[in-house]
Design a protein around this motif. Structure first.
Motif, PDB file in Angstrom:
ATOM      1  N   MET A  48       0.826  -1.206   0.000  1.00  0.00           N
ATOM      2  CA  MET A  48       0.000   0.000   0.000  1.00  0.00           C
ATOM      3  C   MET A  48       0.861   1.258   0.000  1.00  0.00           C
ATOM      4  SD  MET A  48      -3.117  -0.917  -0.237  1.00  0.00           S
ATOM      5  CE  MET A  48      -3.882   0.673   0.101  1.00  0.00           C
ATOM      6  N   THR A  49       1.959   1.231   0.730  1.00  0.00           N
ATOM      7  CA  THR A  49       2.871   2.378   0.729  1.00  0.00           C
ATOM      8  C   THR A  49       3.455   2.600  -0.654  1.00  0.00           C
ATOM      9  OG1 THR A  49       3.426   1.957   3.046  1.00  0.00           O
ATOM     10  CG2 THR A  49       4.944   3.344   1.787  1.00  0.00           C
ATOM     11  N   VAL A  50       3.836   1.510  -1.320  1.00  0.00           N
ATOM     12  CA  VAL A  50       4.373   1.618  -2.679  1.00  0.00           C
ATOM     13  C   VAL A  50       3.328   2.216  -3.619  1.00  0.00           C
ATOM     14  CG1 VAL A  50       5.131   0.248  -4.670  1.00  0.00           C
ATOM     15  CG2 VAL A  50       6.082  -0.212  -2.402  1.00  0.00           C
ATOM     16  N   LEU A  51       2.070   1.803  -3.494  1.00  0.00           N
ATOM     17  CA  LEU A  51       1.010   2.331  -4.348  1.00  0.00           C
ATOM     18  C   LEU A  51       0.812   3.834  -4.110  1.00  0.00           C
ATOM     19  CD1 LEU A  51      -1.335   2.032  -6.324  1.00  0.00           C
ATOM     20  CD2 LEU A  51      -2.777   1.343  -4.389  1.00  0.00           C
ATOM     21  N   LEU A  52       0.715   4.251  -2.855  1.00  0.00           N
ATOM     22  CA  LEU A  52       0.482   5.668  -2.557  1.00  0.00           C
ATOM     23  C   LEU A  52       1.653   6.535  -3.006  1.00  0.00           C
ATOM     24  CD1 LEU A  52      -1.130   5.328   0.992  1.00  0.00           C
ATOM     25  CD2 LEU A  52      -2.277   5.824  -1.186  1.00  0.00           C
ATOM     26  N   LEU A  53       2.877   6.067  -2.799  1.00  0.00           N
ATOM     27  CA  LEU A  53       4.036   6.840  -3.244  1.00  0.00           C
ATOM     28  C   LEU A  53       4.094   6.905  -4.766  1.00  0.00           C
ATOM     29  CD1 LEU A  53       6.818   5.659  -0.761  1.00  0.00           C
ATOM     30  CD2 LEU A  53       5.626   7.861  -0.809  1.00  0.00           C
ATOM     31  N   SER A  54       3.692   5.821  -5.442  1.00  0.00           N
ATOM     32  CA  SER A  54       3.674   5.828  -6.908  1.00  0.00           C
ATOM     33  C   SER A  54       2.664   6.856  -7.426  1.00  0.00           C
ATOM     34  CB  SER A  54       3.329   4.437  -7.441  1.00  0.00           C
ATOM     35  OG  SER A  54       4.293   3.486  -7.047  1.00  0.00           O
ATOM     36  N   ILE A  55       1.476   6.880  -6.831  1.00  0.00           N
ATOM     37  CA  ILE A  55       0.456   7.848  -7.255  1.00  0.00           C
ATOM     38  C   ILE A  55       0.937   9.276  -6.977  1.00  0.00           C
ATOM     39  CG2 ILE A  55      -1.876   8.665  -6.784  1.00  0.00           C
ATOM     40  CD1 ILE A  55      -2.646   5.756  -6.229  1.00  0.00           C
ATOM     41  N   ALA A  56       1.554   9.484  -5.815  1.00  0.00           N
ATOM     42  CA  ALA A  56       2.069  10.822  -5.495  1.00  0.00           C
ATOM     43  C   ALA A  56       3.116  11.257  -6.511  1.00  0.00           C
ATOM     44  CB  ALA A  56       2.648  10.825  -4.082  1.00  0.00           C
ATOM     45  N   ALA A  57       4.002  10.346  -6.902  1.00  0.00           N
ATOM     46  CA  ALA A  57       5.034  10.693  -7.876  1.00  0.00           C
ATOM     47  C   ALA A  57       4.415  11.043  -9.230  1.00  0.00           C
ATOM     48  CB  ALA A  57       6.005   9.524  -8.021  1.00  0.00           C
ATOM     49  N   ILE A  58       3.363  10.323  -9.621  1.00  0.00           N
ATOM     50  CA  ILE A  58       2.686  10.627 -10.887  1.00  0.00           C
ATOM     51  C   ILE A  58       2.030  12.002 -10.824  1.00  0.00           C
ATOM     52  CG2 ILE A  58       0.807   9.905 -12.409  1.00  0.00           C
ATOM     53  CD1 ILE A  58       1.430   7.002 -11.560  1.00  0.00           C
ATOM     54  N   PHE A  59       1.410  12.327  -9.695  1.00  0.00           N
ATOM     55  CA  PHE A  59       0.815  13.652  -9.529  1.00  0.00           C
ATOM     56  C   PHE A  59       1.878  14.752  -9.670  1.00  0.00           C
ATOM     57  CE2 PHE A  59      -3.070  11.757  -8.013  1.00  0.00           C
ATOM     58  CZ  PHE A  59      -4.033  12.742  -8.237  1.00  0.00           C
ATOM     59  N   VAL A  60       3.004  14.565  -9.002  1.00  0.00           N
ATOM     60  CA  VAL A  60       4.061  15.573  -9.062  1.00  0.00           C
ATOM     61  C   VAL A  60       4.544  15.763 -10.500  1.00  0.00           C
ATOM     62  CG1 VAL A  60       6.431  16.094  -8.361  1.00  0.00           C
ATOM     63  CG2 VAL A  60       4.788  15.217  -6.676  1.00  0.00           C
ATOM     64  N   TYR A  61       4.720  14.644 -11.204  1.00  0.00           N
ATOM     65  CA  TYR A  61       5.192  14.754 -12.588  1.00  0.00           C
ATOM     66  C   TYR A  61       4.149  15.430 -13.466  1.00  0.00           C
ATOM     67  CZ  TYR A  61       6.662  13.465 -17.266  1.00  0.00           C
ATOM     68  OH  TYR A  61       7.023  13.513 -18.593  1.00  0.00           O
ATOM     69  N   ARG A  62       2.860  15.060 -13.277  1.00  0.00           N
ATOM     70  CA  ARG A  62       1.806  15.656 -14.111  1.00  0.00           C
ATOM     71  C   ARG A  62       1.688  17.162 -13.883  1.00  0.00           C
ATOM     72  NH1 ARG A  62      -1.957  12.088 -16.662  1.00  0.00           N
ATOM     73  NH2 ARG A  62      -2.874  14.067 -17.335  1.00  0.00           N
ATOM     74  N   PHE A  63       1.887  17.600 -12.652  1.00  0.00           N
ATOM     75  CA  PHE A  63       1.777  19.025 -12.361  1.00  0.00           C
ATOM     76  C   PHE A  63       2.944  19.825 -12.938  1.00  0.00           C
ATOM     77  CE2 PHE A  63      -0.818  17.964  -8.362  1.00  0.00           C
ATOM     78  CZ  PHE A  63      -1.988  18.004  -9.100  1.00  0.00           C
ATOM     79  N   ASN A  64       4.041  19.160 -13.255  1.00  0.00           N
ATOM     80  CA  ASN A  64       5.228  19.865 -13.732  1.00  0.00           C
ATOM     81  C   ASN A  64       5.562  19.520 -15.178  1.00  0.00           C
ATOM     82  OD1 ASN A  64       6.584  21.242 -11.178  1.00  0.00           O
ATOM     83  ND2 ASN A  64       5.838  19.227 -10.521  1.00  0.00           N
ATOM     84  N   SER A  65       4.593  18.990 -15.920  1.00  0.00           N
ATOM     85  CA  SER A  65       4.847  18.654 -17.323  1.00  0.00           C
ATOM     86  C   SER A  65       3.562  18.844 -18.116  1.00  0.00           C
ATOM     87  CB  SER A  65       5.340  17.218 -17.457  1.00  0.00           C
ATOM     88  OG  SER A  65       4.288  16.299 -17.199  1.00  0.00           O
ATOM     89  N   HIS A  66       3.666  18.650 -19.424  1.00  0.00           N
ATOM     90  CA  HIS A  66       2.506  18.760 -20.305  1.00  0.00           C
ATOM     91  C   HIS A  66       1.978  17.382 -20.718  1.00  0.00           C
ATOM     92  CE1 HIS A  66       3.076  23.078 -20.617  1.00  0.00           C
ATOM     93  NE2 HIS A  66       4.364  22.863 -20.871  1.00  0.00           N
ATOM     94  N   PHE A  67       2.402  16.360 -20.009  1.00  0.00           N
ATOM     95  CA  PHE A  67       1.984  15.004 -20.375  1.00  0.00           C
ATOM     96  C   PHE A  67       0.525  14.772 -19.996  1.00  0.00           C
ATOM     97  CE2 PHE A  67       1.611  10.509 -18.870  1.00  0.00           C
ATOM     98  CZ  PHE A  67       1.594   9.932 -20.122  1.00  0.00           C
ATOM     99  N   GLN A  68      -0.265  14.254 -20.947  1.00  0.00           N
ATOM    100  CA  GLN A  68      -1.684  13.972 -20.721  1.00  0.00           C
ATOM    101  C   GLN A  68      -2.020  12.520 -21.085  1.00  0.00           C
ATOM    102  OE1 GLN A  68      -3.651  16.100 -19.272  1.00  0.00           O
ATOM    103  NE2 GLN A  68      -2.151  17.770 -19.260  1.00  0.00           N
ATOM    104  N   GLY A  69      -1.036  11.636 -20.952  1.00  0.00           N
ATOM    105  CA  GLY A  69      -1.217  10.269 -21.448  1.00  0.00           C
ATOM    106  C   GLY A  69      -1.824   9.285 -20.485  1.00  0.00           C
TER     107      GLY A  69
END
Length: 378
Positions: free
Chosen positions: A68-89
């Motif tokens: 569960m920790t791995v899942l939450l950290l993975s989602i958090a990392a995706i959020f951070v990347y999405r907020f700092n890029s133009h990726f919409q995939g």
């Protein structure tokens, strides 16, 4: 109450699990980099994409311990990347392995709730495409939802398979334990029954000869003492095995020990003839122990029940099977009642793929068993 720690998996299993985790990590790194690059993101990969991929892949090395920790950290990392890029995939697929790992745990409902929440956020985040066409919006969200459902379903199947394997191992363990208890009960019965029969006869002899012939009474008591000591040694051996201390346990009896059984029966007043044919040393351990116990039980029954004066023990060690027969001149008629002794003999022989014949013969009673050796059919 203290909770017992889970049994440690064997080394090959742990090694395979580590290799699987490493493979998932590599696939995640390659898949995320390839997928995002295919979306024609113009930023330099080192600006955020490759660190994201390496972070998501590295987290998978800890997915078994903290899913569960791995899942939450993975989602958090995706959020951070999405907020700092133009990726919409997409939001779900970069964390596919993390979703699957968490779905294999009992917290699958929380995994589904987290996934739905992420989908809702993805729908809100993608609302800007609605003016260009509802179809693109629906396909994108439906695709993400389908990926999430497939990952959770695969996790549920994996968890069910693991539970089934655990139940199967538990069932096999119980069956092995039951077989071991049955084997120990047979050994104890054979040892105790033989000892009581011989010692009982010797005590009767000692009691009858105590006043008229003290020397004969003393000899009978010495025989009873010797038989009792051997029985105690055999029981100590069994206890040592039960305590997982096989290194200190006495070896199991073999065909060379049959002579001791014959000597005990002779000392108890039964005239026994031993006829050995072939090479006893060529008989494997399991059939040899079975032959010894059959002779032991048959002579014990002869002393206790038949009223016989003579008995003949024949052991024929052939190239493909060993045959043992114990025949006496006692009461051979009447109904045969299979108690623990005869049932134990039959179970021993059957477990080794052999056959057992018990019944009256001309002038007495016979116990005959044929047991294959070296995997040869009888």
């Amino acid at each position: 109450m203290a909770v017992p720690s889970p049994q440690r998996a064997p080394a090959p299993v742990r090694h395979s699990a580590r290799l699987l985790d490493l493979a998932l990590a590599v696939i995640t790194v390659v898949g995320v980099v390839t997928g995002v690059m295919a979306a024609e993101v113009r930023e330099s990969p080192w600006a955020g994409l490759i660190p994201l991929a390496l972070f998501l892949g590295g987290l998978l090395l800890f997915r078994r311990r903290w899913p569960m920790t791995v899942l939450l950290l993975s989602i958090a990392a995706i959020f951070v990347y999405r907020f700092n890029s133009h990726f919409q995939g997409g939001w779900i697929w970069p964390a596919s392995a993390a979703y699957f790992s968490a779905a294999c745990t009992p917290r699958v409902r929380w995994v589904a709730l987290i996934g739905v929440a992420q989908l809702v956020y993805a729908a809100v985040d993608l609302r800007w495409v609605l003016p260009d066409g509802v179809g693109r919006f629906v396909v994108h969200i439906a695709g993400e939802g389908l990926v999430l459902a497939m990952l959770i379903g695969a996790g549920l199947v994996c968890a069910a398979v693991m539970r089934w394997r655990a139940q199967l191992r538990e069932t096999d363990g119980r069956a092995r334990a039951a077989e071991e208890r049955l084997q120990v009960s047979r050994e104890v019965h054979d040892i105790v029954a033989h000892t009581l029969a011989v010692v009982g006869v010797q005590l009767n002899v000692a009691a009858d000869a105590l006043e008229e012939d003290p020397a004969e009474a003393a000899a009978a008591l010495r025989v009873a003492k010797d038989v009792r000591n051997r029985a105690m040694a055999d029981l100590a051996s069994l206890i040592g095995v039960l305590r997982d201390n096989a290194g200190g346990a006495a070896p199991q009896p073999d065909l060379a020990s049959v002579g001791t059984l014959v000597a005990d029966a002779r000392a108890a007043g039964l005239q026994v003839v031993l006829d050995e044919r072939g090479d006893p040393s060529a008989v494997p351990a399991a059939p040899a122990v079975a032959v010894y116990r059959i002779v032991q039980e048959a002579l014990t029954n002869t002393l206790k029940h038949s009223g016989a004066g003579q008995a003949e023990v024949t052991i024929d060690c052939g190239p493909s099977s060993v045959t043992v027969e114990v025949k006496d001149d006692g009461r051979g008629g009447g109904e045969i009642v299979e108690r623990h002794g005869l049932a134990g003999m039959r179970e021993r022989v059957s477990a080794l793929g052999g056959t057992l014949t018990v019944g009256p013969v001309s002038g007495g009673f016979s116990v005959r068993a044929q047991i294959p050796v070296a995997g040869s059919p009888v």
